[in-house]
Design an enzyme around this catalytic site. Structure first.
Site, PDB file in Angstrom:
ATOM      1  N   LYS A 156       0.855  -1.202   0.000  1.00  0.00           N
ATOM      2  CA  LYS A 156       0.000   0.000   0.000  1.00  0.00           C
ATOM      3  C   LYS A 156       0.877   1.233   0.000  1.00  0.00           C
ATOM      4  CE  LYS A 156      -4.455   1.039   0.356  1.00  0.00           C
ATOM      5  NZ  LYS A 156      -5.569   0.164   0.007  1.00  0.00           N
TER       6      LYS A 156
HETATM    7  N1  GLU Z   1      -7.160   0.408  -3.215  1.00  0.00           N
HETATM    8  C1  GLU Z   1      -7.969  -0.726  -3.503  1.00  0.00           C
HETATM    9  C2  GLU Z   1      -8.066  -1.611  -2.281  1.00  0.00           C
HETATM   10  O1  GLU Z   1      -7.912  -1.185  -1.170  1.00  0.00           O
HETATM   11  C3  GLU Z   1      -7.558  -1.430  -4.779  1.00  0.00           C
HETATM   12  C4  GLU Z   1      -6.215  -2.075  -4.761  1.00  0.00           C
HETATM   13  C5  GLU Z   1      -5.777  -2.610  -6.121  1.00  0.00           C
HETATM   14  O2  GLU Z   1      -6.569  -2.661  -7.037  1.00  0.00           O
HETATM   15  O3  GLU Z   1      -4.604  -2.976  -6.208  1.00  0.00           O
HETATM   16  O4  GLU Z   1      -8.378  -2.770  -2.386  1.00  0.00           O
END
Ligand code: GLU
Length: 476
Positions: A109
Protein backbone atom coordinates in the site's frame (compact mmCIF):
# COMPACT_ATOMS: atom_id res chain seq x y z
CA UNK A 1 -7.89 8.41 11.67
CA UNK A 2 -11.34 9.01 13.08
CA UNK A 3 -11.08 6.88 16.17
CA UNK A 4 -12.78 7.29 19.49
CA UNK A 5 -11.21 8.92 22.52
CA UNK A 6 -11.55 5.67 24.50
CA UNK A 7 -8.35 3.65 24.67
CA UNK A 8 -8.16 2.05 21.31
CA UNK A 9 -5.12 0.46 19.62
CA UNK A 10 -3.78 1.95 16.40
CA UNK A 11 -5.15 0.75 13.04
CA UNK A 12 -2.17 -1.56 12.47
CA UNK A 13 -2.44 -3.02 15.97
CA UNK A 14 -6.15 -3.50 15.45
CA UNK A 15 -5.43 -5.56 12.32
CA UNK A 16 -2.81 -7.54 14.26
CA UNK A 17 -5.29 -8.28 17.06
CA UNK A 18 -7.76 -9.72 14.56
CA UNK A 19 -4.93 -11.69 12.93
CA UNK A 20 -3.83 -13.15 16.30
CA UNK A 21 -7.40 -14.11 17.13
CA UNK A 22 -7.50 -16.24 13.97
CA UNK A 23 -4.02 -17.74 14.47
CA UNK A 24 -5.06 -19.00 17.92
CA UNK A 25 -7.56 -21.26 16.16
CA UNK A 26 -5.03 -22.57 13.64
CA UNK A 27 -2.42 -25.23 13.60
CA UNK A 28 0.47 -23.05 12.49
CA UNK A 29 3.82 -22.36 14.17
CA UNK A 30 4.18 -19.05 16.02
CA UNK A 31 7.33 -18.38 14.01
CA UNK A 32 5.54 -18.64 10.68
CA UNK A 33 2.55 -16.68 11.99
CA UNK A 34 4.86 -13.85 13.06
CA UNK A 35 6.60 -13.85 9.70
CA UNK A 36 3.25 -13.49 7.96
CA UNK A 37 2.01 -10.81 10.34
CA UNK A 38 4.85 -8.29 10.12
CA UNK A 39 5.28 -5.79 7.31
CA UNK A 40 8.36 -6.68 5.26
CA UNK A 41 9.37 -3.10 4.59
CA UNK A 42 8.08 0.46 4.52
CA UNK A 43 9.83 3.06 2.43
CA UNK A 44 9.36 6.69 3.44
CA UNK A 45 10.13 9.41 0.95
CA UNK A 46 10.30 13.16 1.50
CA UNK A 47 10.57 15.18 -1.65
CA UNK A 48 10.30 18.80 -2.62
CA UNK A 49 8.32 20.27 -5.50
CA UNK A 50 8.51 23.91 -6.51
CA UNK A 51 4.95 25.20 -6.63
CA UNK A 52 3.51 28.71 -6.46
CA UNK A 53 6.99 30.18 -6.22
CA UNK A 54 8.26 28.13 -3.29
CA UNK A 55 9.43 24.64 -2.45
CA UNK A 56 6.87 22.40 -0.77
CA UNK A 57 8.01 19.21 0.94
CA UNK A 58 5.73 16.17 0.80
CA UNK A 59 5.92 12.89 2.71
CA UNK A 60 4.92 9.63 1.05
CA UNK A 61 5.10 5.91 1.82
CA UNK A 62 5.07 2.60 0.05
CA UNK A 63 4.78 -0.34 2.37
CA UNK A 64 5.29 -3.96 1.32
CA UNK A 65 3.59 -6.36 3.68
CA UNK A 66 4.15 -9.76 2.10
CA UNK A 67 6.05 -10.93 -0.97
CA UNK A 68 4.90 -14.57 -0.84
CA UNK A 69 3.47 -13.78 -4.30
CA UNK A 70 4.72 -11.11 -6.68
CA UNK A 71 3.99 -8.52 -7.81
CA UNK A 72 2.72 -7.05 -4.58
CA UNK A 73 -0.44 -5.02 -5.00
CA UNK A 74 -2.33 -2.21 -3.36
CA UNK A 75 -3.54 1.31 -3.90
CA UNK A 76 -1.99 4.71 -3.34
CA UNK A 77 -3.96 7.00 -1.05
CA UNK A 78 -3.86 10.81 -1.01
CA UNK A 79 -4.99 12.12 2.35
CA UNK A 80 -3.78 14.13 5.33
CA UNK A 81 -4.51 11.06 7.47
CA UNK A 82 -1.77 9.03 5.78
CA UNK A 83 0.87 7.73 8.19
CA UNK A 84 3.26 4.80 8.44
CA UNK A 85 0.87 3.00 10.78
CA UNK A 86 -1.99 3.43 8.32
CA UNK A 87 -0.15 2.25 5.18
CA UNK A 88 1.19 -0.76 7.07
CA UNK A 89 -2.28 -1.75 8.25
CA UNK A 90 -3.65 -1.28 4.73
CA UNK A 91 -0.76 -3.24 3.19
CA UNK A 92 -1.45 -6.14 5.57
CA UNK A 93 -5.13 -6.09 4.62
CA UNK A 94 -4.08 -6.25 0.94
CA UNK A 95 -2.18 -9.49 1.61
CA UNK A 96 -5.22 -11.11 3.22
CA UNK A 97 -7.57 -9.63 0.61
CA UNK A 98 -5.64 -11.02 -2.35
CA UNK A 99 -5.40 -14.39 -0.63
CA UNK A 100 -9.12 -14.69 0.15
CA UNK A 101 -10.14 -13.96 -3.45
CA UNK A 102 -7.25 -16.00 -4.90
CA UNK A 103 -5.66 -13.14 -6.77
CA UNK A 104 -1.97 -14.09 -7.16
CA UNK A 105 -0.45 -11.01 -5.54
CA UNK A 106 1.29 -10.11 -2.29
CA UNK A 107 0.14 -7.11 -0.27
CA UNK A 108 1.34 -3.53 -0.47
CA UNK A 109 0.00 0.00 0.00
CA UNK A 110 1.12 3.53 -0.59
CA UNK A 111 0.13 6.93 0.62
CA UNK A 112 0.96 10.57 0.24
CA UNK A 113 0.24 13.08 3.01
CA UNK A 114 -1.58 15.67 0.99
CA UNK A 115 -4.98 17.27 0.77
CA UNK A 116 -5.66 16.88 -2.95
CA UNK A 117 -8.33 19.59 -2.81
CA UNK A 118 -5.66 22.18 -2.01
CA UNK A 119 -3.91 21.78 -5.35
CA UNK A 120 -5.00 22.27 -8.94
CA UNK A 121 -4.68 19.63 -11.63
CA UNK A 122 -1.29 20.75 -12.99
CA UNK A 123 0.17 20.90 -9.50
CA UNK A 124 -1.18 17.48 -8.63
CA UNK A 125 0.35 16.08 -11.80
CA UNK A 126 3.78 17.46 -10.90
CA UNK A 127 3.52 16.13 -7.34
CA UNK A 128 2.33 12.70 -8.55
CA UNK A 129 5.09 12.42 -11.15
CA UNK A 130 7.72 13.36 -8.59
CA UNK A 131 6.38 10.83 -6.05
CA UNK A 132 6.19 8.15 -8.77
CA UNK A 133 9.76 8.91 -9.84
CA UNK A 134 10.98 8.19 -6.29
CA UNK A 135 9.09 4.90 -6.16
CA UNK A 136 9.91 3.77 -9.72
CA UNK A 137 13.65 4.20 -9.33
CA UNK A 138 13.52 1.85 -6.33
CA UNK A 139 11.34 -0.73 -8.12
CA UNK A 140 8.48 0.14 -5.76
CA UNK A 141 6.44 0.59 -8.92
CA UNK A 142 7.16 -2.17 -11.43
CA UNK A 143 4.92 -4.52 -13.48
CA UNK A 144 6.56 -7.62 -12.04
CA UNK A 145 7.26 -6.42 -8.51
CA UNK A 146 4.88 -3.77 -7.23
CA UNK A 147 1.71 -2.56 -8.93
CA UNK A 148 -0.26 0.34 -7.37
CA UNK A 149 -3.89 1.26 -8.00
CA UNK A 150 -6.33 3.97 -6.95
CA UNK A 151 -7.44 4.41 -3.35
CA UNK A 152 -8.96 7.29 -1.38
CA UNK A 153 -8.13 10.61 -3.01
CA UNK A 154 -6.76 9.09 -6.23
CA UNK A 155 -8.36 7.77 -9.42
CA UNK A 156 -7.86 7.13 -13.11
CA UNK A 157 -6.17 10.46 -13.67
CA UNK A 158 -3.36 9.83 -11.16
CA UNK A 159 -2.91 6.26 -12.45
CA UNK A 160 -2.46 7.57 -16.02
CA UNK A 161 0.27 9.97 -14.79
CA UNK A 162 2.01 7.13 -12.92
CA UNK A 163 1.84 4.85 -15.99
CA UNK A 164 3.25 7.58 -18.20
CA UNK A 165 6.03 8.37 -15.72
CA UNK A 166 6.99 4.70 -15.61
CA UNK A 167 6.97 4.52 -19.39
CA UNK A 168 9.24 7.59 -19.66
CA UNK A 169 11.72 5.97 -17.30
CA UNK A 170 11.50 2.53 -18.97
CA UNK A 171 11.06 3.28 -22.63
CA UNK A 172 11.88 -0.25 -23.85
CA UNK A 173 9.68 -2.15 -21.38
CA UNK A 174 6.95 -3.68 -23.53
CA UNK A 175 4.91 -4.43 -20.38
CA UNK A 176 5.17 -0.91 -19.02
CA UNK A 177 1.38 -0.44 -18.88
CA UNK A 178 1.08 -3.26 -16.35
CA UNK A 179 3.00 -1.15 -13.79
CA UNK A 180 -0.24 0.27 -12.38
CA UNK A 181 -3.96 -0.58 -12.56
CA UNK A 182 -7.10 1.52 -12.47
CA UNK A 183 -5.97 3.45 -15.55
CA UNK A 184 -8.38 5.12 -17.96
CA UNK A 185 -9.39 2.96 -20.93
CA UNK A 186 -7.29 4.93 -23.38
CA UNK A 187 -4.17 4.36 -21.26
CA UNK A 188 -4.59 0.59 -21.00
CA UNK A 189 -7.38 0.37 -18.44
CA UNK A 190 -10.18 -2.19 -18.40
CA UNK A 191 -13.93 -1.73 -18.59
CA UNK A 192 -15.65 -2.03 -15.23
CA UNK A 193 -12.64 -1.15 -13.03
CA UNK A 194 -13.95 2.19 -11.73
CA UNK A 195 -17.11 0.67 -10.30
CA UNK A 196 -15.50 -2.68 -9.42
CA UNK A 197 -15.28 -2.28 -5.63
CA UNK A 198 -18.91 -1.13 -5.39
CA UNK A 199 -19.96 -3.91 -7.77
CA UNK A 200 -18.09 -6.41 -5.57
CA UNK A 201 -20.01 -5.19 -2.50
CA UNK A 202 -23.26 -5.78 -4.41
CA UNK A 203 -22.19 -9.28 -5.50
CA UNK A 204 -21.10 -10.11 -1.94
CA UNK A 205 -24.48 -9.05 -0.54
CA UNK A 206 -26.35 -10.93 -3.27
CA UNK A 207 -24.45 -14.07 -2.37
CA UNK A 208 -25.11 -13.62 1.34
CA UNK A 209 -28.81 -13.34 0.52
CA UNK A 210 -28.67 -16.62 -1.45
CA UNK A 211 -28.16 -18.45 1.85
CA UNK A 212 -31.19 -18.43 4.20
CA UNK A 213 -29.12 -20.09 6.94
CA UNK A 214 -26.66 -17.19 6.89
CA UNK A 215 -29.44 -14.62 6.87
CA UNK A 216 -30.93 -16.32 9.90
CA UNK A 217 -27.72 -15.86 11.88
CA UNK A 218 -27.98 -12.13 11.20
CA UNK A 219 -31.68 -12.12 12.12
CA UNK A 220 -32.68 -11.35 8.54
CA UNK A 221 -34.85 -13.14 6.02
CA UNK A 222 -36.17 -12.80 2.51
CA UNK A 223 -34.65 -10.86 -0.33
CA UNK A 224 -32.44 -7.80 -0.69
CA UNK A 225 -35.42 -5.95 -2.17
CA UNK A 226 -36.89 -3.58 0.42
CA UNK A 227 -34.04 -3.99 2.92
CA UNK A 228 -33.12 -0.72 4.66
CA UNK A 229 -29.53 0.26 4.02
CA UNK A 230 -27.43 3.08 5.48
CA UNK A 231 -24.26 3.99 3.59
CA UNK A 232 -21.38 5.93 5.07
CA UNK A 233 -19.42 7.74 2.38
CA UNK A 234 -20.68 8.41 -1.12
CA UNK A 235 -17.24 8.30 -2.73
CA UNK A 236 -16.41 5.92 -5.54
CA UNK A 237 -17.11 2.73 -3.53
CA UNK A 238 -20.15 3.86 -1.52
CA UNK A 239 -21.77 5.58 -4.47
CA UNK A 240 -21.53 2.59 -6.80
CA UNK A 241 -22.57 0.07 -4.14
CA UNK A 242 -25.61 2.17 -3.15
CA UNK A 243 -26.56 2.90 -6.76
CA UNK A 244 -26.40 -0.74 -7.88
CA UNK A 245 -28.23 -2.04 -4.79
CA UNK A 246 -30.97 0.52 -5.28
CA UNK A 247 -31.34 0.29 -9.06
CA UNK A 248 -30.78 -3.41 -9.60
CA UNK A 249 -31.80 -5.08 -6.32
CA UNK A 250 -34.55 -2.68 -5.19
CA UNK A 251 -32.94 -2.14 -1.80
CA UNK A 252 -34.00 0.96 0.14
CA UNK A 253 -31.18 3.43 0.86
CA UNK A 254 -32.60 5.06 3.98
CA UNK A 255 -29.48 6.94 5.08
CA UNK A 256 -26.34 8.47 3.62
CA UNK A 257 -23.52 9.88 5.72
CA UNK A 258 -21.07 12.36 4.22
CA UNK A 259 -18.40 14.77 5.51
CA UNK A 260 -20.96 17.57 5.95
CA UNK A 261 -23.66 15.57 7.73
CA UNK A 262 -26.15 12.82 7.13
CA UNK A 263 -29.41 12.50 5.20
CA UNK A 264 -32.15 10.22 6.41
CA UNK A 265 -35.38 9.24 4.73
CA UNK A 266 -37.22 6.06 5.81
CA UNK A 267 -38.85 5.89 2.37
CA UNK A 268 -35.54 5.80 0.55
CA UNK A 269 -33.14 8.31 -0.97
CA UNK A 270 -32.60 8.40 -4.71
CA UNK A 271 -28.83 8.05 -5.02
CA UNK A 272 -28.52 9.66 -8.45
CA UNK A 273 -30.51 12.69 -7.30
CA UNK A 274 -28.38 13.01 -4.17
CA UNK A 275 -25.17 12.64 -6.14
CA UNK A 276 -26.35 15.34 -8.51
CA UNK A 277 -27.10 17.59 -5.53
CA UNK A 278 -23.63 16.93 -4.12
CA UNK A 279 -22.01 17.86 -7.42
CA UNK A 280 -23.99 21.10 -7.53
CA UNK A 281 -23.70 22.13 -3.87
CA UNK A 282 -20.50 20.43 -2.74
CA UNK A 283 -22.18 18.28 -0.06
CA UNK A 284 -25.41 16.72 1.20
CA UNK A 285 -26.58 19.81 3.11
CA UNK A 286 -29.92 21.23 2.01
CA UNK A 287 -30.82 18.08 0.11
CA UNK A 288 -34.59 18.51 -0.03
CA UNK A 289 -35.63 14.84 0.04
CA UNK A 290 -34.69 13.81 3.57
CA UNK A 291 -33.91 14.98 7.09
CA UNK A 292 -30.44 16.49 7.51
CA UNK A 293 -28.29 15.67 10.54
CA UNK A 294 -25.42 18.04 11.29
CA UNK A 295 -23.50 15.21 12.95
CA UNK A 296 -23.84 12.51 10.28
CA UNK A 297 -22.24 9.85 12.49
CA UNK A 298 -25.50 9.54 14.46
CA UNK A 299 -26.88 7.69 11.45
CA UNK A 300 -24.41 4.88 12.13
CA UNK A 301 -26.58 4.27 15.17
CA UNK A 302 -29.90 4.49 13.34
CA UNK A 303 -31.89 1.29 12.99
CA UNK A 304 -31.45 -0.40 9.60
CA UNK A 305 -31.00 -3.88 8.12
CA UNK A 306 -27.61 -3.35 6.51
CA UNK A 307 -24.92 -0.82 7.33
CA UNK A 308 -22.27 -0.13 4.69
CA UNK A 309 -19.30 1.82 6.02
CA UNK A 310 -17.57 2.87 2.80
CA UNK A 311 -15.23 5.64 3.94
CA UNK A 312 -12.53 5.71 6.60
CA UNK A 313 -11.07 3.18 9.00
CA UNK A 314 -12.08 3.17 12.65
CA UNK A 315 -15.52 4.77 12.27
CA UNK A 316 -17.23 2.06 14.30
CA UNK A 317 -15.26 1.96 17.51
CA UNK A 318 -15.41 1.51 21.29
CA UNK A 319 -17.30 4.78 21.55
CA UNK A 320 -20.31 3.96 19.37
CA UNK A 321 -20.32 0.17 18.77
CA UNK A 322 -22.76 -0.40 21.62
CA UNK A 323 -25.33 1.85 20.00
CA UNK A 324 -25.12 0.37 16.49
CA UNK A 325 -28.54 -1.10 15.68
CA UNK A 326 -28.03 -2.83 12.38
CA UNK A 327 -28.18 -6.59 11.81
CA UNK A 328 -25.55 -6.82 9.13
CA UNK A 329 -22.43 -4.75 8.43
CA UNK A 330 -20.64 -5.08 5.12
CA UNK A 331 -17.24 -3.42 5.27
CA UNK A 332 -16.84 -1.63 1.96
CA UNK A 333 -14.02 0.45 3.47
CA UNK A 334 -10.78 -0.98 4.83
CA UNK A 335 -10.85 -1.41 8.61
CA UNK A 336 -14.02 0.57 9.40
CA UNK A 337 -14.67 -1.53 12.53
CA UNK A 338 -11.93 -1.51 15.17
CA UNK A 339 -10.90 -4.74 16.91
CA UNK A 340 -12.62 -3.56 20.11
CA UNK A 341 -15.84 -2.68 18.30
CA UNK A 342 -15.75 -6.01 16.51
CA UNK A 343 -15.81 -7.78 19.89
CA UNK A 344 -18.80 -5.73 21.08
CA UNK A 345 -20.75 -6.25 17.85
CA UNK A 346 -20.06 -9.96 17.81
CA UNK A 347 -21.52 -10.29 21.31
CA UNK A 348 -24.58 -8.39 20.14
CA UNK A 349 -25.05 -10.89 17.30
CA UNK A 350 -24.33 -8.43 14.47
CA UNK A 351 -22.91 -10.25 11.45
CA UNK A 352 -19.95 -8.53 9.79
CA UNK A 353 -18.96 -9.33 6.21
CA UNK A 354 -15.28 -8.43 6.55
CA UNK A 355 -13.37 -5.86 4.52
CA UNK A 356 -10.77 -8.24 3.12
CA UNK A 357 -13.58 -10.00 1.25
CA UNK A 358 -16.27 -7.32 0.95
CA UNK A 359 -14.11 -4.73 -0.82
CA UNK A 360 -11.96 -7.14 -2.84
CA UNK A 361 -13.81 -6.32 -6.07
CA UNK A 362 -11.33 -3.55 -6.85
CA UNK A 363 -8.21 -5.64 -6.67
CA UNK A 364 -9.94 -8.51 -8.47
CA UNK A 365 -10.65 -6.33 -11.50
CA UNK A 366 -7.16 -4.83 -11.13
CA UNK A 367 -5.88 -8.36 -11.60
CA UNK A 368 -7.90 -8.67 -14.82
CA UNK A 369 -6.46 -5.34 -15.99
CA UNK A 370 -2.90 -6.46 -15.24
CA UNK A 371 -3.45 -9.71 -17.17
CA UNK A 372 -4.94 -7.71 -20.07
CA UNK A 373 -1.91 -5.43 -20.12
CA UNK A 374 0.50 -8.35 -20.13
CA UNK A 375 -1.38 -10.19 -22.87
CA UNK A 376 -1.73 -6.98 -24.92
CA UNK A 377 -5.24 -7.86 -26.03
CA UNK A 378 -8.72 -6.92 -24.89
CA UNK A 379 -10.76 -9.74 -23.32
CA UNK A 380 -13.28 -11.20 -25.77
CA UNK A 381 -11.63 -9.79 -28.89
CA UNK A 382 -10.81 -13.18 -30.43
CA UNK A 383 -13.92 -15.18 -29.56
CA UNK A 384 -16.88 -12.78 -29.35
CA UNK A 385 -18.05 -12.92 -32.98
CA UNK A 386 -17.31 -16.60 -33.26
CA UNK A 387 -19.54 -17.23 -30.23
CA UNK A 388 -22.28 -15.21 -31.89
CA UNK A 389 -22.00 -17.20 -35.12
CA UNK A 390 -22.38 -20.47 -33.19
CA UNK A 391 -25.42 -19.23 -31.30
CA UNK A 392 -26.95 -18.08 -34.57
CA UNK A 393 -26.37 -21.57 -35.97
CA UNK A 394 -28.18 -23.11 -32.98
CA UNK A 395 -31.16 -20.82 -33.60
CA UNK A 396 -31.28 -21.83 -37.25
CA UNK A 397 -31.02 -25.53 -36.35
CA UNK A 398 -33.79 -25.21 -33.73
CA UNK A 399 -36.05 -23.43 -36.21
CA UNK A 400 -35.38 -26.02 -38.88
CA UNK A 401 -36.02 -28.94 -36.51
CA UNK A 402 -39.21 -27.59 -34.99
CA UNK A 403 -40.55 -25.62 -37.93
CA UNK A 404 -41.21 -22.76 -35.49
CA UNK A 405 -39.63 -19.34 -35.08
CA UNK A 406 -37.24 -18.67 -32.20
CA UNK A 407 -38.86 -15.99 -29.93
CA UNK A 408 -37.68 -12.58 -31.14
CA UNK A 409 -37.42 -11.13 -27.64
CA UNK A 410 -34.87 -13.80 -26.63
CA UNK A 411 -32.77 -13.66 -29.78
CA UNK A 412 -30.60 -10.69 -28.83
CA UNK A 413 -29.57 -12.02 -25.42
CA UNK A 414 -29.11 -15.56 -26.76
CA UNK A 415 -26.91 -14.59 -29.67
CA UNK A 416 -24.75 -11.84 -28.22
CA UNK A 417 -21.15 -12.87 -27.54
CA UNK A 418 -19.42 -11.74 -24.36
CA UNK A 419 -17.59 -8.41 -24.57
CA UNK A 420 -14.97 -7.17 -22.13
CA UNK A 421 -17.40 -5.66 -19.62
CA UNK A 422 -19.54 -8.80 -19.55
CA UNK A 423 -16.47 -10.93 -18.97
CA UNK A 424 -15.17 -8.65 -16.23
CA UNK A 425 -18.51 -8.82 -14.42
CA UNK A 426 -18.70 -12.57 -14.81
CA UNK A 427 -15.14 -12.99 -13.51
CA UNK A 428 -15.86 -10.72 -10.55
CA UNK A 429 -19.11 -12.47 -9.68
CA UNK A 430 -17.42 -15.86 -9.87
CA UNK A 431 -14.56 -14.63 -7.67
CA UNK A 432 -16.90 -13.20 -5.01
CA UNK A 433 -19.02 -16.36 -4.96
CA UNK A 434 -16.00 -18.65 -4.78
CA UNK A 435 -14.47 -16.72 -1.89
CA UNK A 436 -17.76 -16.59 0.00
CA UNK A 437 -18.25 -20.33 -0.44
CA UNK A 438 -14.93 -21.06 1.26
CA UNK A 439 -15.57 -18.53 4.03
CA UNK A 440 -19.06 -19.72 4.85
CA UNK A 441 -17.99 -23.34 4.89
CA UNK A 442 -15.42 -22.60 7.60
CA UNK A 443 -17.90 -20.31 9.38
CA UNK A 444 -20.54 -23.01 9.66
CA UNK A 445 -18.15 -25.82 10.61
CA UNK A 446 -16.62 -23.71 13.39
CA UNK A 447 -19.95 -22.34 14.58
CA UNK A 448 -21.20 -25.82 15.35
CA UNK A 449 -18.68 -25.83 18.27
CA UNK A 450 -18.59 -22.14 19.03
CA UNK A 451 -21.71 -20.10 18.24
CA UNK A 452 -19.64 -16.88 18.58
CA UNK A 453 -17.35 -17.83 15.71
CA UNK A 454 -17.51 -15.09 13.08
CA UNK A 455 -16.99 -14.57 9.36
CA UNK A 456 -13.96 -12.33 9.85
CA UNK A 457 -12.06 -15.01 11.74
CA UNK A 458 -13.05 -17.51 9.03
CA UNK A 459 -11.68 -15.15 6.36
CA UNK A 460 -8.43 -14.57 8.25
CA UNK A 461 -7.95 -18.30 8.80
CA UNK A 462 -8.35 -19.09 5.11
CA UNK A 463 -6.07 -16.25 4.01
CA UNK A 464 -3.37 -16.99 6.55
CA UNK A 465 -3.41 -20.66 5.60
CA UNK A 466 -3.01 -19.78 1.92
CA UNK A 467 -0.12 -17.42 2.61
CA UNK A 468 1.48 -20.01 4.92
CA UNK A 469 1.18 -22.64 2.17
CA UNK A 470 2.95 -20.33 -0.30
CA UNK A 471 5.74 -19.65 2.18
CA UNK A 472 6.15 -23.38 2.76
CA UNK A 473 6.28 -23.95 -1.00
CA UNK A 474 9.01 -21.30 -1.16
CA UNK A 475 10.96 -23.33 1.40
CA UNK A 476 10.48 -21.17 4.47
N1 GLU B 1 -7.16 0.41 -3.21
C1 GLU B 1 -7.97 -0.73 -3.50
C2 GLU B 1 -8.07 -1.61 -2.28
O1 GLU B 1 -7.91 -1.18 -1.17
C3 GLU B 1 -7.56 -1.43 -4.78
C4 GLU B 1 -6.22 -2.07 -4.76
C5 GLU B 1 -5.78 -2.61 -6.12
O2 GLU B 1 -6.57 -2.66 -7.04
O3 GLU B 1 -4.60 -2.98 -6.21
O4 GLU B 1 -8.38 -2.77 -2.39
Amino acid sequence: MSQSSKKEPSFRKSVDILFDRAVRQMNISQGLANKIKVCNSTYTVRFGVKLRGEIHTFTGYRSVHSEHAEPVKGGIRYSMGVSQDEVEALAALMTYKCAIVEVPFGGSKGGLRINPKEWDEDELERITRRFSYELIKRDLINPSQNVPAPDMGTGEREMAWIADQYHRMNTTDIDARACVTGKPLNAGGIRGRTEATGRGVQYALRDFFRHPADLKIAGLEGKLAGKRIIVQGLGNVGYHAAKFLQEEDDALITGVIEFDGGIYNPNGIDIETLRHHMNEHGGVKEFPHGKHFENGAVLLEQECDILIPAALEGVINLENADRVKTKLIIEAANGPVTAGADEILRKKGVVIIPDMYANAGGVTVSYFEWVKNLSHIRFGRMQRRQEEARQQLIIEALEKMTGREFPDELKGAFVSGADELTLVRSGLDDTMRGAYASMREKWHVKRSDDPDFDLRTAAYMISIQRVADSYRALGL
